[in-house]
Motif scaffolding. Structure first.
Motif, PDB file in Angstrom:
ATOM      1  N   TRP A   5      10.769  -7.256   7.778  1.00  0.00           N
ATOM      2  CA  TRP A   5      10.915  -7.918   6.363  1.00  0.00           C
ATOM      3  C   TRP A   5      13.076  -7.619   6.519  1.00  0.00           C
ATOM      4  N   GLY A  33       0.636  -1.103  -0.157  1.00  0.00           N
ATOM      5  CA  GLY A  33       0.854   0.002   0.282  1.00  0.00           C
ATOM      6  C   GLY A  33       0.956   1.123   0.018  1.00  0.00           C
ATOM      7  N   LEU A  73      -0.964 -10.583  11.224  1.00  0.00           N
ATOM      8  CA  LEU A  73      -0.634  -8.631  10.391  1.00  0.00           C
ATOM      9  C   LEU A  73       0.345  -8.092  11.748  1.00  0.00           C
ATOM     10  N   ARG A  74       0.945  -7.067  11.744  1.00  0.00           N
ATOM     11  CA  ARG A  74       2.168  -6.410  12.004  1.00  0.00           C
ATOM     12  C   ARG A  74       1.023  -4.960  12.256  1.00  0.00           C
ATOM     13  N   ARG A  75       0.074  -5.277  12.537  1.00  0.00           N
ATOM     14  CA  ARG A  75      -1.052  -3.845  12.633  1.00  0.00           C
ATOM     15  C   ARG A  75      -0.559  -2.255  12.979  1.00  0.00           C
ATOM     16  N   ARG A  76       0.534  -1.464  11.802  1.00  0.00           N
ATOM     17  CA  ARG A  76       1.043  -0.620  11.649  1.00  0.00           C
ATOM     18  C   ARG A  76       0.877   0.404  10.540  1.00  0.00           C
ATOM     19  N   LEU A 126      -5.856   4.810   4.393  1.00  0.00           N
ATOM     20  CA  LEU A 126      -6.167   4.348   4.736  1.00  0.00           C
ATOM     21  C   LEU A 126      -5.834   2.673   5.983  1.00  0.00           C
ATOM     22  N   GLU A 127      -5.139   3.748   7.429  1.00  0.00           N
ATOM     23  CA  GLU A 127      -4.242   1.867   8.106  1.00  0.00           C
ATOM     24  C   GLU A 127      -4.908   2.033   9.258  1.00  0.00           C
ATOM     25  N   SER A 181       6.754  -4.394   6.286  1.00  0.00           N
ATOM     26  CA  SER A 181       7.255  -3.188   5.352  1.00  0.00           C
ATOM     27  C   SER A 181       8.516  -3.752   6.948  1.00  0.00           C
ATOM     28  N   VAL A 197     -10.766   0.096   8.312  1.00  0.00           N
ATOM     29  CA  VAL A 197     -11.431  -0.765   6.385  1.00  0.00           C
ATOM     30  C   VAL A 197     -12.526  -2.191   7.339  1.00  0.00           C
ATOM     31  N   ARG A 211     -10.845 -11.062   2.575  1.00  0.00           N
ATOM     32  CA  ARG A 211     -11.805 -10.782   3.594  1.00  0.00           C
ATOM     33  C   ARG A 211     -12.796  -9.982   2.851  1.00  0.00           C
ATOM     34  N   PRO A 250       0.807 -10.046  -1.784  1.00  0.00           N
ATOM     35  CA  PRO A 250       0.651 -11.018  -2.885  1.00  0.00           C
ATOM     36  C   PRO A 250      -0.447 -11.138  -3.417  1.00  0.00           C
ATOM     37  N   ASN A 263      11.094 -15.535  -2.411  1.00  0.00           N
ATOM     38  CA  ASN A 263      10.434 -14.151  -1.739  1.00  0.00           C
ATOM     39  C   ASN A 263       9.300 -13.269  -2.718  1.00  0.00           C
TER      40      ASN A 263
HETATM   41  C1  LIG Z   1       9.606 -10.788   9.737  1.00  0.00           C
HETATM   42  C2  LIG Z   1       9.777 -10.759   8.619  1.00  0.00           C
HETATM   43  C3  LIG Z   1      10.625 -10.924   7.373  1.00  0.00           C
HETATM   44  C4  LIG Z   1      10.309 -11.241   6.328  1.00  0.00           C
HETATM   45  N1  LIG Z   1      11.591 -11.449   4.766  1.00  0.00           N
HETATM   46  C5  LIG Z   1      11.249 -10.875   3.491  1.00  0.00           C
HETATM   47  C6  LIG Z   1      11.401 -11.322   2.968  1.00  0.00           C
HETATM   48  O1  LIG Z   1      12.999 -11.266   3.673  1.00  0.00           O
HETATM   49  N2  LIG Z   1      11.608 -11.055   1.448  1.00  0.00           N
HETATM   50  C7  LIG Z   1      10.070 -11.149   1.543  1.00  0.00           C
HETATM   51  O2  LIG Z   1      10.199 -10.868   0.554  1.00  0.00           O
HETATM   52  N3  LIG Z   1       9.102 -11.093   2.047  1.00  0.00           N
HETATM   53  C8  LIG Z   1       9.814 -11.007   3.365  1.00  0.00           C
HETATM   54  N4  LIG Z   1       8.993 -11.182   3.950  1.00  0.00           N
HETATM   55  C9  LIG Z   1       7.152 -10.795   3.962  1.00  0.00           C
HETATM   56  C10 LIG Z   1       6.720  -9.075   3.404  1.00  0.00           C
HETATM   57  O3  LIG Z   1       6.944  -8.344   4.449  1.00  0.00           O
HETATM   58  C11 LIG Z   1       5.047  -9.799   2.800  1.00  0.00           C
HETATM   59  O4  LIG Z   1       4.920 -10.768   2.349  1.00  0.00           O
HETATM   60  C12 LIG Z   1       4.834  -8.263   2.835  1.00  0.00           C
HETATM   61  O5  LIG Z   1       4.594  -7.154   3.674  1.00  0.00           O
HETATM   62  C13 LIG Z   1       3.101  -8.486   2.220  1.00  0.00           C
HETATM   63  O6  LIG Z   1       2.799  -7.040   1.754  1.00  0.00           O
HETATM   64  P1  LIG Z   1       1.209  -6.749   1.704  1.00  0.00           P
HETATM   65  O7  LIG Z   1       1.204  -5.054   1.600  1.00  0.00           O
HETATM   66  O8  LIG Z   1       0.623  -6.667   1.588  1.00  0.00           O
HETATM   67  O9  LIG Z   1       1.124  -6.991   3.571  1.00  0.00           O
HETATM   68  P2  LIG Z   1       1.631  -6.197   5.006  1.00  0.00           P
HETATM   69  O10 LIG Z   1       3.156  -5.298   4.609  1.00  0.00           O
HETATM   70  O11 LIG Z   1       0.872  -7.195   6.050  1.00  0.00           O
HETATM   71  O12 LIG Z   1       0.290  -5.061   4.563  1.00  0.00           O
HETATM   72  C14 LIG Z   1      -0.769  -4.697   5.545  1.00  0.00           C
HETATM   73  C15 LIG Z   1      -0.841  -3.718   5.313  1.00  0.00           C
HETATM   74  O13 LIG Z   1      -3.018  -3.477   6.261  1.00  0.00           O
HETATM   75  C16 LIG Z   1      -3.310  -3.089   7.136  1.00  0.00           C
HETATM   76  N5  LIG Z   1      -4.836  -3.533   7.360  1.00  0.00           N
HETATM   77  C17 LIG Z   1      -4.437  -5.146   6.832  1.00  0.00           C
HETATM   78  N6  LIG Z   1      -6.395  -4.961   7.229  1.00  0.00           N
HETATM   79  C18 LIG Z   1      -6.732  -3.520   7.537  1.00  0.00           C
HETATM   80  C19 LIG Z   1      -8.067  -3.065   7.299  1.00  0.00           C
HETATM   81  N7  LIG Z   1      -9.149  -4.066   7.595  1.00  0.00           N
HETATM   82  N8  LIG Z   1      -7.783  -1.354   7.104  1.00  0.00           N
HETATM   83  C20 LIG Z   1      -6.716  -0.605   7.377  1.00  0.00           C
HETATM   84  N9  LIG Z   1      -5.574  -1.147   7.283  1.00  0.00           N
HETATM   85  C21 LIG Z   1      -5.738  -3.171   7.208  1.00  0.00           C
HETATM   86  C22 LIG Z   1      -2.392  -3.600   7.878  1.00  0.00           C
HETATM   87  O14 LIG Z   1      -2.488  -3.336   9.582  1.00  0.00           O
HETATM   88  C23 LIG Z   1      -1.219  -4.205   7.772  1.00  0.00           C
HETATM   89  O15 LIG Z   1      -0.120  -2.891   8.024  1.00  0.00           O
HETATM   90  C24 LIG Z   1       8.902 -11.232   5.454  1.00  0.00           C
HETATM   91  C25 LIG Z   1       7.814 -10.709   6.985  1.00  0.00           C
HETATM   92  C26 LIG Z   1       8.597 -10.783   7.888  1.00  0.00           C
HETATM   93  C27 LIG Z   1       7.546 -10.594   8.746  1.00  0.00           C
END
Ligand SMILES: Cc1cc2nc3c(=O)[nH]c(=O)nc-3n(C[C@H](O)[C@H](O)[C@H](O)COP(=O)(O)OP(=O)(O)OC[C@H]3O[C@@H](n4cnc5c(N)ncnc54)[C@H](O)[C@@H]3O)c2cc1C
Length: 508
Positions: free
Chosen positions: A121, A41, A110-113, A59-60, A118, A234, A275, A479, A489
């Motif tokens: 990771w 995002g 989730l790591r909700r922040r 929106l976070e 990011s 949301v 969802r 993803p 990854n």
């Molecule tokens: C320790 C660790 C190491 C990793 N290392 C790697 C790596 O080396 N290489 C790699 O490719 N990947 C790695 N990953 C995976 C990578 O971080 C994730 O694939 C990536 O962050 C997913 O991106 P995303 O934006 O879909 O989700 P996220 O980064 O999880 O972001 C989702 C966001 O949406 C927010 N959200 C959720 N629901 C709602 C809602 N209803 N309303 C508003 N906001 C909402 C959440 O709070 C969060 O901030 C790692 C992950 C972890 C935890």
């Protein structure tokens, strides 16, 4: 919107002052609403701003007070504990219920922040393999854009890799690490990681587009054209007359409101985006049951062993590119472990194929928000991969032990899904107590690799431009949109696809 991307502020360009707001009531209208300020995002919002987009609202659900990577704020031990003992992380939040425990339980969440995962990771950036980017699975135009480029532009993989290399200070692995290593009968390459270190310390951070949003007072300073509201969850997509019209939110003060939007982009991580999509598609009458399949995570297992450092490769992260027959790649990390000793951390990461028994399903309720339930299942092909991975790990360890002149204590694996031998085995207080020379094996539970994806596939549920075919006004990124995961990854591809989507939404 202008079609001319402005210079990215990725460490190579000039830092723009934040121009849009991050406080005040939630606006009642925005041209584009991005749901979720994690890796996908924030990247999308930043890239939209680079295209001159206006009126983007991100929106976070979580807070936006601390924008630092966990390995910048905490010691290696403490940061690792935040990941593997999530009860110690105030931002950990699992919004779903697992109906296939122990999978999608434990550290899966989730790591909700603002910044999402990011800020956790490890920066490993590998392109998806040719065998996974197969035109029978991925839309051909997406494959071309990722790997070959279009209209005289370099490929998205090349562009993003060049930016991340510049952000990381000119190279994607540690200066102290030599290029390659031959060990255990394998030819290792350095593992590319988009990271930079705080000189003179053990602190480091991995790339995040949020880097450019860090205001002087530590608060988020989004780029011009983008507003952000944190602590704003949301609850549902607002669907009326067969179209996504905006979103229903619960704001920081607990009140609910509707935000109207021309375009809504789901970036709330795989399970939560799915969802929201399943609920929206069912409301629109495009889905009989609010259930979507194809959810997949990586199949990952490995072992750790404490050894004398002398004969081991130089500390660092290495990998052997994936074997198409095994749909897996091998990774080796050598960590210093006190004077003259090292911890060898070896893992193999493989593809779980998408299947229709691995689902995110909502249970309709009278409330605005429908709870997600997750089920997952392995296909016979996945079980074959797990067996072949174990054979490769055993061969590797037998050969490595011979090269090191230590007895090859056998690698013993238990059943897939054994919670006593999951990936929390790599927690420092466990590895510290391991007797020297005795390897400890582990296998990740599904959903705990943080690589979950696949449930909103491009080319099937989504068009090649990330739009839901059955629901105008709704898009998705992250993803979740990968039609299959491959072994790599996900984040290099996530970043590339977010940037490509920004161009498409901006009409560039
Ligand atoms: C320790 C660790 C190491 C990793 N290392 C790697 C790596 O080396 N290489 C790699 O490719 N990947 C790695 N990953 C995976 C990578 O971080 C994730 O694939 C990536 O962050 C997913 O991106 P995303 O934006 O879909 O989700 P996220 O980064 O999880 O972001 C989702 C966001 O949406 C927010 N959200 C959720 N629901 C709602 C809602 N209803 N309303 C508003 N906001 C909402 C959440 O709070 C969060 O901030 C790692 C992950 C972890 C935890």
């Amino acid at each position: 919107m202008s079609g001319n991307p402005r210079k990215r502020h990725d460490g190579t360009g000039t830092h723009r002052a934040g121009g849009a707001s991050s406080s005040g009531p939630v606006p009642r209208h925005a041209r584009t609403v991005i749901v979720g300020g994690g890796l996908a995002g924030v990247e999308l919002a930043t890239a939209l701003a680079d295209h001159g987009a206006e009126d983007v609202l991100l929106l976070e659900a979580g807070p936006g007070e601390d924008l630092a990577h966990i390995h910048m704020t905490h010691s290696r031990t403490h940061a690792t504990e935040l990941v593997f003992a999530p009860e110690r992380d105030p931002h950990f939040h699992r919004s779903w219920r697992s109906e296939a425990p122990p999978h999608y339980t434990g550290i899966s969440g989730l790591r909700r922040r603002l910044g999402g995962r990011s800020l956790y990771w490890h920066g490993v950036v590998l392109p998806l393999e040719d065998w996974a980017l197969h035109p029978s699975d991925w839309p051909a135009e997406v494959v071309t854009a990722l790997t070959a480029g279009t209209a005289g532009e370099p490929s998205w993989y090349d562009r993003v890799t060049a930016d991340l290399t510049a952000w990381s200070g000119g190279r994607l692995w540690d200066a102290a690490q030599p290029g390659c290593a031959v060990f255990g009968g394998q030819e290792f390459l350095p593992l590319p990681r988009a990271c930079r270190r705080l000189p003179g310390t053990d602190r480091w951070e991995a790339y995040t587009a949020l880097d450019a949003w860090r205001g002087p007072d530590g608060r988020p300073a989004p780029p011009p054209g983008v507003s952000v509201r944190c602590d704003t969850e949301v609850l549902a997509v607002d669907v009326r007359a067969g179209r996504a019209r905006g979103v229903l939110v619960r704001a920081a003060d607990g009140t609910t409101a509707t935000v109207a939007a021309d375009t809504v982009v789901l970036c709330a991580a795989t399970v939560e985006s799915t969802r929201l999509a399943a609920h929206a598609l069912a409301t629109a009458g495009a889905l009989r049951t609010p259930r979507l399949g194809g959810l997949a995570d990586h199949l990952v297992q490995g072992f750790t062993v404490r050894l004398p450092a002398g004969p081991l490769p130089v500390p660092g992260s290495y990998h052997v590119p994936s074997d198409p027959a095994l749909r897996s790649y091998l990774r080796m990390d050598v960590h210093p472990d006190g004077p003259g000793r090292a911890l060898l951390d070896v893992r193999i990461t493989g593809e779980q194929l998408p299947n229709q028994e691995s689902v995110v399903e909502c249970r309709p309720s009278g409330g605005a928000s429908w709870r997600a339930h997750v089920r997952t299942a392995l296909l016979p092909e996945d079980r074959k991969v797990i067996g072949a991975q174990r054979d490769l790990l055993r061969d590797f360890w037998t050969t490595a032990a011979r090269e090191l002149g230590v007895p090859a204590a056998p690698l013993v694996f238990t059943d897939f899904g054994d919670t006593d031998r999951d990936n929390t085995r790599v927690l420092p207080d466990r590895t510290r107590s391991q007797p020297e020379g005795r390897p400890e094996t582990w296998t990740s539970l599904l959903g705990t690799e943080d690589h979950e994806g696949g449930s909103l596939p491009l080319g099937r549920l989504l068009e090649a431009d990330h739009a839901f075919s059955a629901l105008p006004g709704l898009h998705a990124a992250g993803p979740a949109v990968f039609p299959r995961l491959g072994a790599a990854n996900p984040s290099l591809t996530t970043i590339a696809l977010s940037r490509r989507l920004a161009g498409l939404l901006a009409g560039a």
